[in-house]
Scaffold this active site. Structure first.
Site, PDB file in Angstrom:
ATOM      1  N   ASP A  39       0.825  -1.205   0.000  1.00 17.07           N
ATOM      2  CA  ASP A  39       0.000   0.000   0.000  1.00 17.07           C
ATOM      3  C   ASP A  39       0.865   1.263   0.000  1.00 17.07           C
ATOM      4  O   ASP A  39       1.863   1.348   0.726  1.00 17.07           O
ATOM      5  CB  ASP A  39      -0.855  -0.035   1.285  1.00 17.07           C
ATOM      6  CG  ASP A  39      -1.962   0.987   1.295  1.00 17.07           C
ATOM      7  OD1 ASP A  39      -2.879   0.872   0.478  1.00 17.07           O
ATOM      8  OD2 ASP A  39      -1.916   1.908   2.144  1.00 17.07           O
ATOM      9  N   GLU A  79       2.055  -0.219  -4.836  1.00 15.02           N
ATOM     10  CA  GLU A  79       1.041   0.772  -5.205  1.00 15.02           C
ATOM     11  C   GLU A  79       1.744   2.119  -5.339  1.00 15.02           C
ATOM     12  O   GLU A  79       2.228   2.679  -4.342  1.00 15.02           O
ATOM     13  CB  GLU A  79      -0.075   0.875  -4.155  1.00 15.02           C
ATOM     14  CG  GLU A  79      -1.217   1.737  -4.696  1.00 15.02           C
ATOM     15  CD  GLU A  79      -2.088   2.428  -3.667  1.00 15.02           C
ATOM     16  OE1 GLU A  79      -3.091   3.028  -4.060  1.00 15.02           O
ATOM     17  OE2 GLU A  79      -1.763   2.395  -2.468  1.00 15.02           O
TER      18      GLU A  79
HETATM   19  C1  NOJ Z   1      -4.486   3.028  -0.655  1.00 15.47           C
HETATM   20  C2  NOJ Z   1      -5.589   2.039  -0.552  1.00 15.47           C
HETATM   21  O1  NOJ Z   1      -5.796   1.433  -1.797  1.00 15.47           O
HETATM   22  C3  NOJ Z   1      -6.803   2.783  -0.033  1.00 15.47           C
HETATM   23  O2  NOJ Z   1      -7.968   2.016  -0.114  1.00 15.47           O
HETATM   24  C4  NOJ Z   1      -6.517   3.223   1.367  1.00 15.47           C
HETATM   25  O3  NOJ Z   1      -7.594   4.002   1.850  1.00 15.47           O
HETATM   26  C5  NOJ Z   1      -5.238   4.045   1.432  1.00 15.47           C
HETATM   27  N1  NOJ Z   1      -4.172   3.485   0.663  1.00 15.47           N
HETATM   28  C6  NOJ Z   1      -4.744   4.152   2.846  1.00 15.47           C
HETATM   29  O4  NOJ Z   1      -4.217   2.923   3.261  1.00 15.47           O
END
Ligand code: NOJ
Ligand code: CA
Length: 553
Positions: A211, A273
């Site tokens: 993430d 990500e």
């Molecule tokens: C990215 C995630 O995909 C999202 O759903 C989340 O709210 C934020 N990061 C915080 O972790």
């Protein structure tokens, strides 16, 4: 730049993620087996045969760790467990074994940038300014007149700082105030996170999607961010240019430390990500191929679905890839409006055809194989903190519509949850998105198309790992390219316009075979040139294999 670790060599077969289709499961919405209205690990276990029938090779589960669920699992309070809502560690081990038995991989979702404020580390850090975990998080004294220490903003609205009145200091959070950010300038934090990762690698997970990996470290001096002169007045977070909260040079050392650990366990995958344009994204492969094997490429999410723009997007991304780096493509996820809603149902099949025939690992979002639409969420049922925290913009910024339950059947609760259960988000009706049951029986359905497409991709080396070459066809609404490997050659033509079009084929003498169309067509039919494509039709054509081995016609 050459990536030694990724070099092609006949003795060194390609790692599994270069051929697998990745499928993202949002566990809350996949299948609920115990009737509490929330999907669970047993539901995923029950769904494995369905997943196998989609020809996907790797399941990515959004977070299933213990969490207060303020951000639905992206607020972790224990990195080494399973939230009781989803099941037990034993359920997880059963699921992992069953997934492997079916020849699929399983990756989890690591959230290392922040913890929940209920995590014992934060509870200790907050308890005392002198606690030895105080610096595990980013604490600062107030600025002038008690204001936050700088102008940084949260993605979920308002300042990225919350005052802890007991200690008189602010802590940093780029998401909800219950998601305090860890301080990776403190070496013990990295060590602790590596221990958490090790726990799952030892258990046999095949990797992690990580993430917001590009946000992991912030400017050492916490400098104010400049105003964004191009802000369009909509998303408040975009008022600033995020030059001190994102993509900092020091982040790469942290990712290399993660990767070194993963590599101790063989072929374990890091999907990062990273929401950055290709020019900044490529650094996340690592100078020596020692960071993410798949830095998520979101360019198709940000690109309008028009032929010439898409062509340029693919060209630009391919041109920037470092030597030896493996591409990847994504159409949607739990943070973005559903594909079929975003680009319109008629283009959704074309988009899947594109995703599964471009060079690189595709990631599919659950439900997109059904052409699923955004759900409609009545105001009183909004759950997403990004919407709740920003009521002024909340309705359009909310992410609940793309997280609604998967429709399995026409029956009560669409087969997502037992009859009588109250699903956590509305299940939507059969007319919006026909269920898996209905679509499985219909040869003209989206699901049938998806399965044929994924089966073809997985059975043809040229589509799975072949070279990509743009083909010029002089029409604004057409994108065409070839995929080739050894003596196999495919031509993909995508028509993004709404009215039928006639496409001249390069060499009418060569008999091309139609392998798949987005539209119902007789696959046995021989192809005439010029080829006529219906509005929004895409096709996969195959060249005959030359009788002289290894030579193309
Ligand atoms: C990215 C995630 O995909 C999202 O759903 C989340 O709210 C934020 N990061 C915080 O972790
Ligand atoms: Ca459940």
């Amino acid at each position: 730049m050459a990536l030694n670790a990724l070099k092609d060599s006949p003795k060194d077969p390609k790692p599994w993620w270069e051929s697998a289709i990745v499928y993202q499961i949002y566990p809350r919405s996949f299948k609920d087996t115990n009737g509490d209205g929330v999907g669970d690990l047993r539901g995923i276990l029950e769904g494995l045969d369905y997943l196998k029938s989609l020809h996907v090779g790797c399941l990515w589960l959004s977070p299933v760790f213990p969490s207060p669920m303020r951000d639905f699992g992206y607020d972790v309070k224990d990195y080494e467990g399973i939230d009781p809502l989803f099941g037990t560690l034993e359920d997880f081990d059963t699921l992992l074994t069953a997934t492997h038995q079916l020849g699929m991989k399983l990756i989890l979702d690591l959230v290392p940038n922040h913890t929940s404020d209920q995590h014992p580390w934060f509870i200790e850090s907050r308890s005392d300014r002198d606690h030895d975990k105080r610096d595990w998080y980013v604490w600062r004294d107030p600025g002038m007149a008690g204001a936050p220490p700088n102008n940084w903003l949260s993605f979920f609205g308002g300042p990225a700082w919350t005052l802890d009145s007991a200690s008189g200091q602010y802590y940093l959070h780029q998401f909800d105030s219950t998601q305090p950010e860890l301080n990776y300038r403190h070496p013990a934090v990295l060590e602790a996170m590596l221990d958490n990762i090790r726990f799952w690698l030892e258990r046999g997970v095949d990797g992690f999607r990580i993430d917001v990996i590009w946000l992991l470290i912030k400017d050492a001096w916490l400098r104010d961010e400049p105003l964004n002169p191009n802000w369009d007045g909509s998303n408040p977070h975009e008022q600033l240019l995020h030059i001190y909260t994102a993509d900092q040079p020091e982040v790469h050392q942290i990712i290399r430390s993660f990767r070194a650990l993963f590599d101790q366990y063989g072929e374990r995958l890091i999907v990062g990500e990273i929401d950055l344009p290709p020019e900044n994204l490529m650094a996340y492969y690592g100078l020596a191929g020692d960071e993410c094997q798949l830095p998520f490429n979101f360019s198709l999410i940000h690109t309008p679905f028009e032929a010439q723009i898409l062509r340029q997007t693919v060209r630009d991304y391919e041109a920037r890839l470092p030597a030896g780096a493996w591409p990847n493509w994504v159409l949607g996820n739990h943070d973005r409006p559903r594909l079929a809603t975003r680009i319109g149902a008629p283009k959704a099949r074309l988009a899947q055809l594109l995703l599964l025939t471009l060079r690189g690992t595709p990631t599919c979002y659950y439900g997109d194989e059904l052409g699923m639409l955004n759900g409609s969420i009545p105001k009183e049922r909004i759950k997403d903190p990004q919407a709740i925290n920003q009521p002024e913009v909340g309705e359009w910024i909310g992410r609940d519509p793309q997280r609604t339950p998967l429709p399995w059947t026409k029956g009560p609760n669409r087969g997502f949850a037992p009859p009588g259960a109250d699903p956590w988000l509305p299940v939507g009706d059969e007319t919006a998105t026909p269920s898996i049951e209905t679509q499985s029986r219909d040869l003209s359905s989206f699901l049938h198309f998806f399965r044929s497409l994924s089966a073809l991709r997985q059975s043809e080396a040229a589509l799975m790992k072949g070279d990509y070459r743009e083909i010029a066809i002089d029409h604004d609404d057409i994108m065409a390219y070839e995929r080739s490997f050894a003596d196999q050659r495919f031509l993909i033509i995508l028509h993004f316009g709404g009215t039928p079009v006639t496409v001249p084929l390069q060499d009418p003498e060569i008999p091309l075979k139609l392998r798949l169309s987005t539209h119902p067509r007789s696959i046995a039919a021989s192809l005439d040139s010029p080829l006529t494509l219906a509005g929004y039709e895409g096709v996969i054509l195959q060249y005959p294999i030359s009788p002289m081995k290894g030579r193309r016609p």
